[in-house]
Design a protein around this motif. Structure first.
Motif, PDB file in Angstrom:
ATOM      1  N   ILE A  64      28.059  22.837  11.479  1.00  0.00           N
ATOM      2  CA  ILE A  64      28.107  23.484  12.748  1.00  0.00           C
ATOM      3  C   ILE A  64      26.741  23.830  13.370  1.00  0.00           C
ATOM      4  CG2 ILE A  64      29.182  24.538  14.549  1.00  0.00           C
ATOM      5  CD1 ILE A  64      31.558  25.336  12.638  1.00  0.00           C
ATOM      6  N   GLU A  65      26.023  22.902  14.315  1.00  0.00           N
ATOM      7  CA  GLU A  65      24.792  23.109  14.351  1.00  0.00           C
ATOM      8  C   GLU A  65      24.285  23.508  15.873  1.00  0.00           C
ATOM      9  OE1 GLU A  65      21.788  21.146  11.459  1.00  0.00           O
ATOM     10  OE2 GLU A  65      22.904  19.670  12.382  1.00  0.00           O
ATOM     11  N   SER A  66      25.291  23.485  16.639  1.00  0.00           N
ATOM     12  CA  SER A  66      24.938  23.491  18.075  1.00  0.00           C
ATOM     13  C   SER A  66      26.164  23.870  18.991  1.00  0.00           C
ATOM     14  CB  SER A  66      24.381  22.196  18.620  1.00  0.00           C
ATOM     15  OG  SER A  66      25.377  21.080  18.808  1.00  0.00           O
ATOM     16  N   LYS A  67      26.073  24.348  20.127  1.00  0.00           N
ATOM     17  CA  LYS A  67      27.223  24.672  20.905  1.00  0.00           C
ATOM     18  C   LYS A  67      28.060  23.261  21.176  1.00  0.00           C
ATOM     19  CE  LYS A  67      25.310  28.477  23.475  1.00  0.00           C
ATOM     20  NZ  LYS A  67      25.016  29.224  24.697  1.00  0.00           N
ATOM     21  N   GLU A  68      27.258  22.138  21.132  1.00  0.00           N
ATOM     22  CA  GLU A  68      27.884  20.911  21.365  1.00  0.00           C
ATOM     23  C   GLU A  68      28.742  20.588  20.216  1.00  0.00           C
ATOM     24  OE1 GLU A  68      24.713  21.355  21.783  1.00  0.00           O
ATOM     25  OE2 GLU A  68      24.728  21.149  23.976  1.00  0.00           O
ATOM     26  N   ASP A  69      28.393  21.024  19.047  1.00  0.00           N
ATOM     27  CA  ASP A  69      29.257  21.107  17.760  1.00  0.00           C
ATOM     28  C   ASP A  69      30.738  21.730  18.111  1.00  0.00           C
ATOM     29  OD1 ASP A  69      27.913  19.142  16.462  1.00  0.00           O
ATOM     30  OD2 ASP A  69      26.901  20.308  15.100  1.00  0.00           O
ATOM     31  N   ILE A  70      30.308  23.020  18.388  1.00  0.00           N
ATOM     32  CA  ILE A  70      31.401  23.977  18.977  1.00  0.00           C
ATOM     33  C   ILE A  70      32.442  23.133  19.687  1.00  0.00           C
ATOM     34  CG2 ILE A  70      31.959  26.140  19.677  1.00  0.00           C
ATOM     35  CD1 ILE A  70      29.871  27.240  18.215  1.00  0.00           C
TER      36      ILE A  70
END
Length: 335
Positions: A64-70
């Motif tokens: 999980i590397e970004s808010k987009e992933d979240i």
């Protein structure tokens, strides 16, 4: 200026990028981007068991590397904490020098040492409160990890004309990061003789900073993480919490890797995007150096616009004459 028209299903990005460089008509650019698809697994496993399951059934434990992933972690789950793919493996740093991404490394190079030499004090390093990632030399000449924000004297070094290390004690009280701005660099020590020289440079018996540090927490694929929405409970409780968990509001915490929890896997999906390019210029685009430079520029631009894990390559479109010849000879056009 020319525009690149990017055709991709469900794309939320602008379809026209203005570039200073004008591109030659007759080429297309294939781009391969990777998107992670997340899956919650309602099975109780240790972190290692969960990683093995994810690698067998999907791609890996969730990265999980970004808010987009979240935002793609849309499936609801009621569990308090679940495993994902972050780990701070003590086999890489506890009583060793290691070579993994979260192992100890020297400030002068940002790399692990050329030798495996270390002289840790008994019980060190111990990463107390999940907050000790810089190293001091104690009054006995042994090493220990400490919180980087503490203020200490420090040992610097220079390389002499005979290619030997020369150590200098600095009596100023500084944090580890501030100490880096003095002299040349904090001490790099790679054998017993050098450690003795650095110890002799310290006129006191107090702790002094040396140039050893580490960046904790890496993904299951051993890449580093810079996106870290930690919960306040990150503490390495009991000195044995070295695996990452996530709660249902996407906060992270550390946990004993042997605990049994549900977990999140991810599957990497590869998407092909065809970029059709046209422009007016007399630049020779058959030149490999020109092609390579443009790919680098495009990669940087697309990464800045939010594309990740891109693979770019040129593909030459068949000429009009080639198509006519193929039509007459009933050959297949290779596009």
């Amino acid at each position: 200026m020319a525009c690149l028209f990017l055709f991709e299903e469900n794309s939320t990005m602008d379809h026209c990028f203005a570039l200073r460089t004008l591109l030659f008509f007759g080429f297309i650019l294939n781009t391969f981007s990777q998107v992670r698809e997340f899956h919650y697994i309602n099975m109780s496993k240790t972190w290692d068991e969960a990683r093995q399951y994810c690698r067998e059934k999907y791609t890996d434990l969730a990265k999980i590397e970004s808010k987009e992933d979240i935002s793609r972690l849309s499936a609801p789950f009621s569990y308090t904490w679940v495993w994902f793919g972050l780990r701070d493996d003590p086999q890489s740093w506890k009583d060793t020098m290691g070579s993994d991404a979260n192992s100890w490394r020297w400030s002068t190079s940002g790399e692990t040492g050329q030798t495996a030499y270390h002289t840790w004090s008994l019980g060190e390093p111990n990463y107390i409160d999940a907050n000790e990632t810089c190293v001091v030399m104690t009054g006995t000449g042994q090493w220990a990890d400490r919180t980087c924000s503490l203020q200490r004297n420090f040992i610097c070094f220079t390389i002499t004309e005979r290619n030997e290390k020369e150590y200098v004690h600095i009596s100023a009280q500084e944090t580890w990061s501030s100490a880096l701005t003095y002299h040349t660099d904090l001490a790099m020590i790679e054998n017993e003789a050098e450690n003795a020289e650095a110890r002799n440079a310290n006129p006191a018996t107090s702790e002094v900073w040396i140039g050893l540090y580490r960046v904790p927490w890496i993904w299951a694929d051993e890449s580093q993480t810079f996106f870290q929405p930690w919960h306040f409970s990150l503490n390495n409780n009991g000195g044995k919490q070295h695996c990452g968990t996530e709660n249902n509001v996407h906060q992270w915490a550390d946990e004993d890797c042997g605990a049994r929890r549900p977990f999140i896997c991810h599957r990497v999906l590869t998407k092909l995007t065809i970029v059709r390019i046209k422009s007016v210029t007399d630049i020779d685009w058959t030149d490999p150096a020109v092609n390579s430079q443009i790919l680098q520029q495009l990669g940087a631009l697309l990464t800045h616009r939010g594309w990740t894990d891109l693979k770019l390559r040129w593909k030459r479109l068949p000429s009009k004459n080639h198509k006519e010849k193929c039509a007459k000879s009933e050959c297949k056009s290779q596009v």
